[in-house]
Motif scaffolding. Sequence first.
Motif, mmCIF file in Angstrom:
data_model
loop_
_atom_site.group_PDB
_atom_site.id
_atom_site.type_symbol
_atom_site.label_atom_id
_atom_site.label_comp_id
_atom_site.label_asym_id
_atom_site.label_seq_id
_atom_site.Cartn_x
_atom_site.Cartn_y
_atom_site.Cartn_z
ATOM 1 N N SER A 40 0.855 -1.189 0.000
ATOM 2 C CA SER A 40 0.000 0.000 0.000
ATOM 3 C C SER A 40 0.890 1.238 0.000
ATOM 4 O O SER A 40 2.108 1.141 0.127
ATOM 5 C CB SER A 40 -0.927 0.008 1.213
ATOM 6 N N ARG A 41 0.274 2.403 -0.095
ATOM 7 C CA ARG A 41 1.029 3.658 -0.101
ATOM 8 C C ARG A 41 1.374 4.130 1.309
ATOM 9 O O ARG A 41 2.201 5.020 1.475
ATOM 10 C CB ARG A 41 0.232 4.741 -0.814
ATOM 11 N N ASP A 66 6.222 -2.786 -10.394
ATOM 12 C CA ASP A 66 5.961 -3.233 -9.022
ATOM 13 C C ASP A 66 6.740 -2.421 -7.986
ATOM 14 O O ASP A 66 6.487 -2.530 -6.794
ATOM 15 C CB ASP A 66 6.216 -4.729 -8.861
ATOM 16 N N ARG A 67 7.664 -1.578 -8.427
ATOM 17 C CA ARG A 67 8.348 -0.670 -7.502
ATOM 18 C C ARG A 67 7.392 0.440 -7.067
ATOM 19 O O ARG A 67 7.516 0.969 -5.974
ATOM 20 C CB ARG A 67 9.603 -0.051 -8.118
ATOM 21 N N LEU A 68 6.423 0.781 -7.910
ATOM 22 C CA LEU A 68 5.403 1.765 -7.535
ATOM 23 C C LEU A 68 4.380 1.149 -6.601
ATOM 24 O O LEU A 68 3.904 1.805 -5.676
ATOM 25 C CB LEU A 68 4.667 2.295 -8.776
ATOM 26 N N GLY A 69 4.003 -0.107 -6.849
ATOM 27 C CA GLY A 69 3.019 -0.747 -5.995
ATOM 28 C C GLY A 69 2.600 -2.095 -6.521
ATOM 29 O O GLY A 69 2.828 -2.429 -7.682
ATOM 30 N N ARG A 70 1.967 -2.867 -5.647
ATOM 31 C CA ARG A 70 1.501 -4.209 -5.999
ATOM 32 C C ARG A 70 0.005 -4.255 -6.236
ATOM 33 O O ARG A 70 -0.521 -5.257 -6.665
ATOM 34 C CB ARG A 70 1.844 -5.190 -4.874
ATOM 35 N N ASP A 71 -0.668 -3.186 -5.934
ATOM 36 C CA ASP A 71 -2.116 -3.136 -6.083
ATOM 37 C C ASP A 71 -2.453 -2.219 -7.253
ATOM 38 O O ASP A 71 -1.964 -1.088 -7.327
ATOM 39 C CB ASP A 71 -2.730 -2.606 -4.783
ATOM 40 N N THR A 72 -3.290 -2.704 -8.163
ATOM 41 C CA THR A 72 -3.638 -1.944 -9.363
ATOM 42 C C THR A 72 -4.186 -0.573 -9.014
ATOM 43 O O THR A 72 -3.789 0.437 -9.601
ATOM 44 C CB THR A 72 -4.678 -2.715 -10.211
ATOM 45 N N ASP A 74 -3.686 1.262 -6.323
ATOM 46 C CA ASP A 74 -2.625 2.139 -5.828
ATOM 47 C C ASP A 74 -1.765 2.664 -6.970
ATOM 48 O O ASP A 74 -1.437 3.848 -7.022
ATOM 49 C CB ASP A 74 -1.733 1.404 -4.818
ATOM 50 N N VAL A 75 -1.375 1.772 -7.879
ATOM 51 C CA VAL A 75 -0.536 2.182 -9.010
ATOM 52 C C VAL A 75 -1.256 3.241 -9.839
ATOM 53 O O VAL A 75 -0.680 4.277 -10.189
ATOM 54 C CB VAL A 75 -0.142 0.968 -9.878
ATOM 55 N N LEU A 76 -2.522 2.988 -10.147
ATOM 56 C CA LEU A 76 -3.283 3.948 -10.951
ATOM 57 C C LEU A 76 -3.475 5.275 -10.206
ATOM 58 O O LEU A 76 -3.430 6.349 -10.824
ATOM 59 C CB LEU A 76 -4.630 3.357 -11.361
ATOM 60 N N ASN A 77 -3.654 5.220 -8.898
ATOM 61 C CA ASN A 77 -3.783 6.451 -8.114
ATOM 62 C C ASN A 77 -2.472 7.241 -8.100
ATOM 63 O O ASN A 77 -2.478 8.472 -8.165
ATOM 64 C CB ASN A 77 -4.233 6.148 -6.684
ATOM 65 N N ILE A 78 -1.354 6.529 -8.004
ATOM 66 C CA ILE A 78 -0.044 7.191 -8.043
ATOM 67 C C ILE A 78 0.149 7.872 -9.397
ATOM 68 O O ILE A 78 0.561 9.038 -9.468
ATOM 69 C CB ILE A 78 1.087 6.180 -7.762
#
Length: 183
Positions: A40-41, A66-72, A74-78
């Motif tokens: 998570s973030r 996957d360095r940004l995140g493991r959850d779709t 979360d990645v899209l929000n980032i």
Amino acid sequence: MARIGYARVSTTDQDLDIQYARLKAEGCEIVRAEKVSGVSREGRGELATVIEFLRPGDELVVSRLDRLGRDTRDVLNIIHDCEQRGAFVTVLDPHVTTRGEMGHLVLTVLGMVAQMERRFIRERQREGIERAKSAGQYKGGKVRIDHENIRKLFASGVGITAIAKEIGCSRMQVYRVLNASNA
């Protein structure tokens, strides 16, 4: 226009050197790095700093999605947060950027694959633990930090941040150890 790198590993015993070198080689003037889970973030202060620092035309660069995140989500929000600041996101492996519409589609699919991969890993891990337990071979996970030392330092009046620095872990891990002691 700046290229800002972000490197992350999940645990304190993992190494950031390869990601850091790759991001520098790709022209990132600034590289922020942290050792924290990508589930998570929450608790990812360096990522929050990078996003806050982004200006229109800047580019956030990561070695893998996957360095940004493991959850779709979360990645899209980032990615959305970066775009709200007028910045782009570029993933080096495979090379994908949000500069065009196709990049958004590819990153969404890759994010879903990363999330699915994480679920598969957890499932295989759970099955392996169950097999080891039934065979009487399961001893639990490896203890990475000295819980007793954390408790002693805290009892002697040392602050949470200082304990985390001395032990080489996150403040959240210190809180978890102390909360488990009080349970």
